[in-house]
Design a protein around this motif. Structure first.
Motif, short mmCIF file in Angstrom:
data_model
loop_
_atom_site.label_atom_id
_atom_site.label_comp_id
_atom_site.label_asym_id
_atom_site.label_seq_id
_atom_site.Cartn_x
_atom_site.Cartn_y
_atom_site.Cartn_z
N TRP A 312 0.83 -1.20 0.00
CA TRP A 312 0.00 0.00 0.00
C TRP A 312 0.87 1.26 0.00
N GLU A 313 1.97 1.24 0.76
CA GLU A 313 2.88 2.39 0.80
C GLU A 313 3.52 2.62 -0.57
N VAL A 314 3.87 1.55 -1.26
CA VAL A 314 4.43 1.70 -2.61
C VAL A 314 3.40 2.34 -3.54
N ILE A 315 2.14 1.91 -3.43
CA ILE A 315 1.08 2.50 -4.25
C ILE A 315 0.90 3.98 -3.92
N LEU A 316 0.91 4.32 -2.62
CA LEU A 316 0.78 5.72 -2.22
C LEU A 316 1.89 6.57 -2.81
N GLU A 317 3.12 6.04 -2.83
CA GLU A 317 4.24 6.79 -3.39
C GLU A 317 4.05 7.00 -4.90
N VAL A 318 3.63 5.98 -5.60
CA VAL A 318 3.42 6.12 -7.05
C VAL A 318 2.34 7.17 -7.33
N VAL A 319 1.26 7.14 -6.55
CA VAL A 319 0.16 8.10 -6.73
C VAL A 319 0.63 9.52 -6.39
N ALA A 320 1.35 9.66 -5.26
CA ALA A 320 1.82 10.99 -4.85
C ALA A 320 2.80 11.56 -5.87
N SER A 321 3.67 10.71 -6.41
CA SER A 321 4.61 11.17 -7.42
C SER A 321 3.89 11.64 -8.67
N ALA A 322 2.91 10.87 -9.10
CA ALA A 322 2.13 11.26 -10.28
C ALA A 322 1.38 12.57 -10.04
N ARG A 323 0.86 12.75 -8.83
CA ARG A 323 0.13 13.98 -8.52
C ARG A 323 1.07 15.19 -8.57
N GLN A 324 2.29 15.03 -8.06
CA GLN A 324 3.25 16.13 -8.13
C GLN A 324 3.57 16.50 -9.58
N ARG A 325 3.76 15.48 -10.41
CA ARG A 325 4.06 15.76 -11.82
C ARG A 325 2.87 16.44 -12.50
N ARG A 326 1.68 15.96 -12.22
CA ARG A 326 0.49 16.52 -12.86
C ARG A 326 0.29 17.99 -12.46
N ARG A 327 0.57 18.30 -11.20
CA ARG A 327 0.39 19.67 -10.72
C ARG A 327 1.63 20.53 -10.93
N ASP A 328 2.68 19.90 -11.46
CA ASP A 328 3.95 20.59 -11.71
C ASP A 328 4.46 21.27 -10.44
N VAL A 329 4.48 20.52 -9.35
CA VAL A 329 4.98 21.03 -8.08
C VAL A 329 6.48 21.22 -8.18
N ARG A 330 6.98 22.37 -7.72
CA ARG A 330 8.41 22.65 -7.73
C ARG A 330 8.85 23.11 -6.34
N PRO A 331 10.06 22.75 -5.88
CA PRO A 331 10.95 21.79 -6.53
C PRO A 331 10.39 20.38 -6.41
#
Length: 656
Positions: A312-331
Motif C-alpha cells: 500500500w505504501e508503494v502505491i501511495l508513493e506512485v500516486v503521490a509522485s504522479a500527482r506532483q508531476r500533474r500539478r507541476d509542483v516545484r521543486p
C-alpha cells in the motif's frame, strides 16, 4: 535507587475481551471476503462456520508461530519473513484439512493468496472500526519472551527510551504539533509534562556525524557523510558497514551512550550496546541468529499485515509522485526506480521491526535503548519538507510513539521517553536542477589539468537500508574500501556541502598551492551564484572562508568585504573553524548559497530536501523531553554536547 526495594508496580498485560471478540469477527468477515474473491478458496458454511475456522487458525498460530520465531536461524529478517509467510498459508491448508466440511483450499498458492487478502481486509476493518488487539498481543508476547529468556530486570530504577526521528527540524515539529500531524507528542506538551528544546548541529549536519557525537561521544574528523582520507587514498562512507565499524572503533570510549546493557535499534552506530538490530556498524548481527526479532515474528499475521501495508505504501508513493508531476509542483525530486520500495521498507517494514524490538526491550527491562526511525527523513528528501505524504510519515511515527508510551505501564521498570532528532532538513531545487550541470562538472571545467572522478552520491537512507537488507538476506559481497588513490580530483556531495580533494598530494593543499596549480578553480567556485562559501587553508592567513564578494579570516575573525557567513547561524564560523582542524577535511569545502528570506538553498546531490551543510532548518534539531529531565542553561551546540546531556540524564535516573 536500590534494586532490593521494588516500588514500581507494573500492570500485567492482559487480553481485552472486547478487542479479542472484535478481531475474531473481523477475521471471519475477512475470510468470507477472501472466499468470495478467490476461486481457489470456498466456504461451505455460514458466519458461524467461518468463526470456527478463524478460531482454529488462531490456535494453530499461537502454537506454531512462536516455535518458528524461536528457531536460531541466520539472516533472521529474511528467513523469518519467508518462514512466516509460508506458515500463514500452511495454517490455512491445515485448517481446510481438519475442517473439510467448512473450508476448501485448492492448493498452496491459493492459501497464500487468501492469507494476504485476509490480512488486507482485517487491516481495513481495524483502521475503520478500531477493532484489534495488536498491542496487547505484542506486549503479552514480549513478556513471555522475557520470562523464558532468563526473566525481566525488575527494579524501580527508571530506564531511558531514546527515540530518534531522523531529519526532523525543530520548527517543523512545532508546526506538526500545531496542525495535528503529531497529536501524541503535542499532548505531551499541552499536558505540561514535556518541554521542547532546540540544539544546533555541527558541520556536517548529517546522521553519521550526529550519531557519532550522540552515541559515541565524539564526531571529530568526520567532515561529511562521505569523505576521502588522502593519506591512504580511501573513500569513507557513513552508511558502509565496514566504515561505520571503523568509525566506532576510532571514537567509542567511556562516553558510549549505550554501554552497560543498552540496546541499539536501527542506528548507524551502536554506542557500545550489547544488543543490536539493523545497526550498520554491527551488521554482522544480521547474518547470525538474532533474538531481537523474535517478538515480531511470533505471529504470522504480523508478516502478512506488514507486507500488505508495504504494498500500500508503494502505491501511495506512485500516486503521490504522479500527482506532483500533474500539478507541476516545484521543486520536485526524482521518485522512480527503486525509491518507492525503499520508502515502503522504511515507512512500514523497518518501522515495525524497530517498534516491536523496543517493546521487547521494555518488557525485558533494559536500562537504555536508542532507536532511529528514518521514514520521515527518507520521504522528505524526495517529496519535500512539509508536503502531505511527508507529514503522513511523521503522523505514523507519532502513532508508534503512542504505542510505546502506552506500553510503559506494563514494563518491569518505569521508563522515561525522550524523542529527539539528529538534524533537520532544508528545501530547495538541486544544484543540477538550477544549472543543468553538477558541482563535479563545474570543478572539471575549471581545472588546468586532470580528470574528476565520477563519485556522484545518493540518499544516505537508501544506501544504509540497502546495505542492511543485503546483509540481512546474505546477498552482500565483501568489497575492499573504495580506492581513490589513482584519481586526479574527487568531488563529493553531502547535501548542500561539497568536498573537493586534489589527489596528487597526500596532504591538504593550501590556497596558494591551489591557485598556483589551478588558477581558475577557486574564483569559479566562489563567484558561482549558487555557491555561498568556500573553506580553504592559507599558508599565510590560516583558515579562510571565501565568498563571492568577501573573505572571512577565521583565525583573526575579521571580515574583508561582505561576510560570506552572514546568512548563516551565529555559530557558523565556529563550526567551520572546528572542521578546518580535521585531518580529513577536503582541500576545498564548498557550501551552497542560502537565502534566509525564503529558507532555501541547494544540494549538490539530487535531493530536494537536504542536510549536511549550513543554512536553514537542517541545523536545528530538537530534544522533546520530560520536564523532570532538565537541559543546561546554555545553548546545546553540537552532537557531543547532546551526548553529555543524555548521559547526565541516565546518571540522574540510574544512580549507582
Amino acid at each position: 535507587m536500590a534494586d532490593d526495594v521494588f516500588a514500581w508496580n507494573p500492570v500485567r498485560p492482559r487480553m481485552s475481551w472486547w478487542a479479542f471478540l472484535g478481531t475474531w469477527i473481523a477475521s471471519a468477515v475477512a475470510l468470507n471476503v477472501a472466499a468470495f474473491i478467490l476461486p481457489g478458496v470456498q466456504l461451505y458454511s455460514d458466519i458461524v462456520g467461518s468463526l470456527v475456522v478463524v478460531a482454529l487458525l488462531s490456535a494453530l498460530n499461537a502454537i506454531l508461530a512462536p516455535i518458528a520465531a524461536a528457531l536460531r536461524l541466520p539472516f533472521a529478517v529474511a528467513i523469518n519473513f519467508i518462514v512466516s509467510l509460508l506458515l500463514s498459508a500452511i495454517l490455512l491448508v491445515i485448517a481446510a484439512a481438519l475442517l473439510p466440511e467448512v473450508l476448501r483450499v485448492d492448493n498452496f498458492g491459493w492459501a497464500l493468496a487468501a492469507s494476504l487478502v485476509i490480512s488486507a481486509v482485517q487491516t481495513v476493518i481495524a483502521v475503520v472500526l478500531g477493532v484489534n488487539d495488536d498491542d496487547g498481543w505484542a506486549l503479552r508476547t514480549a513478556s513471555r519472551i522475557a520470562r523464558r529468556s532468563g526473566g525481566a530486570t525488575r527494579t524501580d530504577e527508571p530506564g531511558l527510551i531514546l527515540l530518534e526521528i531522523d531529519g526532523l527540524a525543530y520548527p517543523v515539529l512545532q508546526r506538526a504539533m500545531r496542525d495535528g500531524s503529531a497529536p501524541h507528542m503535542a499532548n505531551w506538551m499541552i499536558s505540561g509534562t514535556y518541554e521542547l528544546t532546540e540544539w544546533e548541529t555541527d558541520l556536517s549536519s548529517q546522521t553519521g556525524a550526529s550519531q557519532a557525537g550522540i552515541l559515541l561521544g565524539s564526531n571529530a574528523d568526520i567532515p561529511a557523510f562521505r569523505w576521502v582520507e588522502k593519506a591512504s587514498g580511501t573513500l569513507m562512507t557513513c552508511s558502509a558497514p565496514n566504515d561505520c565499524a571503523e568509525i566506532e572503533h576510532r571514537h567509542l570510549g567511556e562516553h558510549g551512550l549505550l554501554l552497560d546493557g543498552g540496546a541499539s535499534r536501527g542506528n548507524l552506530l551502536s554506542g557500545g550496546a550489547e544488543r543490536c538490530i539493523l545497526t550498520v556498524s554491527r551488521i554482522d548481527a544480521e547474518t547470525k541468529a538474532n533474538p531481537g526479532y523474535r517478538g515480531f515474528f511470533s505471529s504470522v499475521s504480523n508478516v502478512t499485515q506488514v507486507l500488505v501495508l508495504f504494498g500500500w505504501e508503494v502505491i501511495l508513493e506512485v500516486v503521490a509522485s504522479a500527482r506532483q508531476r500533474r500539478r507541476d509542483v516545484r521543486p520536485r525530486g526524482h521518485r522512480g526506480g527503486k525509491y518507492p520500495f525503499v520508502r515502503g521498507a522504511l515507512c512500514v517494514i523497518v518501522r515495525e521491526l524497530i517498534l516491536y524490538s523496543v517493546l521487547q526491550d521494555m518488557m525485558a527491562g533494559r536500562p537504555i535503548m536508542y532507536a532511529t526511525f528514518s521514514s520521515y527523513d527518507e520521504v522528505a528528501h524526495h517529496s519535500g519538507l512539509e508536503r502531505a505524504d511527508t507529514m503522513e510519515a511523521l503522523r505514523k511515527l507519532d502513532q508508534a510513539f503512542a504505542r510505546i508510551d502506552a506500553a510503559r505501564r506494563y514494563a518491569p521498570r518505569p521508563y522515561e521517553i525522550v524523542v529527539l532528532s539528529d538534524h533537520g532538513q532544508t528545501q530547495g531545487a538541486t544544484f543540477v536542477q538550477r544549472n543543468g550541470y553538477g558541482l563535479d562538472d563545474l570543478v572539471r571545467r575549471s581545472l588546468s589539468s586532470g580528470n574528476v572522478a565520477d563519485m556522484r552520491s545518493g540518499d544516505e537512507n537508501d544506501s544504509a537500508v540497502s546495505r542492511a537488507a543485503r546483509e540481512a538476506t546474505g546477498t552482500t559481497k565483501q568489497h575492499k574500501k573504495n580506492d581513490v588513490s589513482g584519481e586526479d580530483v574527487v568531488v563529493l556531495g553531502s547535501g548542500n556541502l561539497g568536498l573537493v580533494y586534489l589527489m596528487h598530494e597526500q596532504r591538504r593543499l593550501t590556497r596558494e598551492e591551489i591557485d598556483a596549480q589551478h588558477p581558475q578553480l577557486l574564483d569559479a567556485l566562489r563567484t558561482h551564484p549558487h555557491v555561498g562559501w568556500l573553506l580553504v587553508r592559507s599558508s599565510e592567513h590560516g583558515a579562510l572562508v571565501l565568498g563571492g564578494n568577501g573573505t572571512r579570516y577565521l583565525d583573526s575573525d575579521r571580515v574583508e568585504g561582505e561576510d560570506p557567513l552572514a546568512p548563516f547561524s551565529a555559530h557558523a564560523a565556529d563550526h567551520l573553524r572546528r572542521t578546518d582542524g580535521f585531518g580529513n577535511v577536503a582541500d576545498i569545502m564548498v557550501g551552497s548559497f542560502y537565502d534566509d528570506r525564503v529558507e532555501t538553498g541547494c544540494a549538490f546531490e539530487e535531493l530536494i530536501s537536504f542536510h549536511g551543510g549550513l543554512g536553514g532548518p537542517q541545523t536545528r534539531p530538537f530534544i522533546l523531553h520530560p520536564v523532570a529531565l532538565q537541559v543546561p542553561d546554555d545553548e546545546i551546540i553540537g552532537a557531543e554536547h547532546v551526548n553529555a546531556v543524555l548521559r547526565g540524564w541516565r546518571r540522574q535516573l540510574q544512580s549507582a
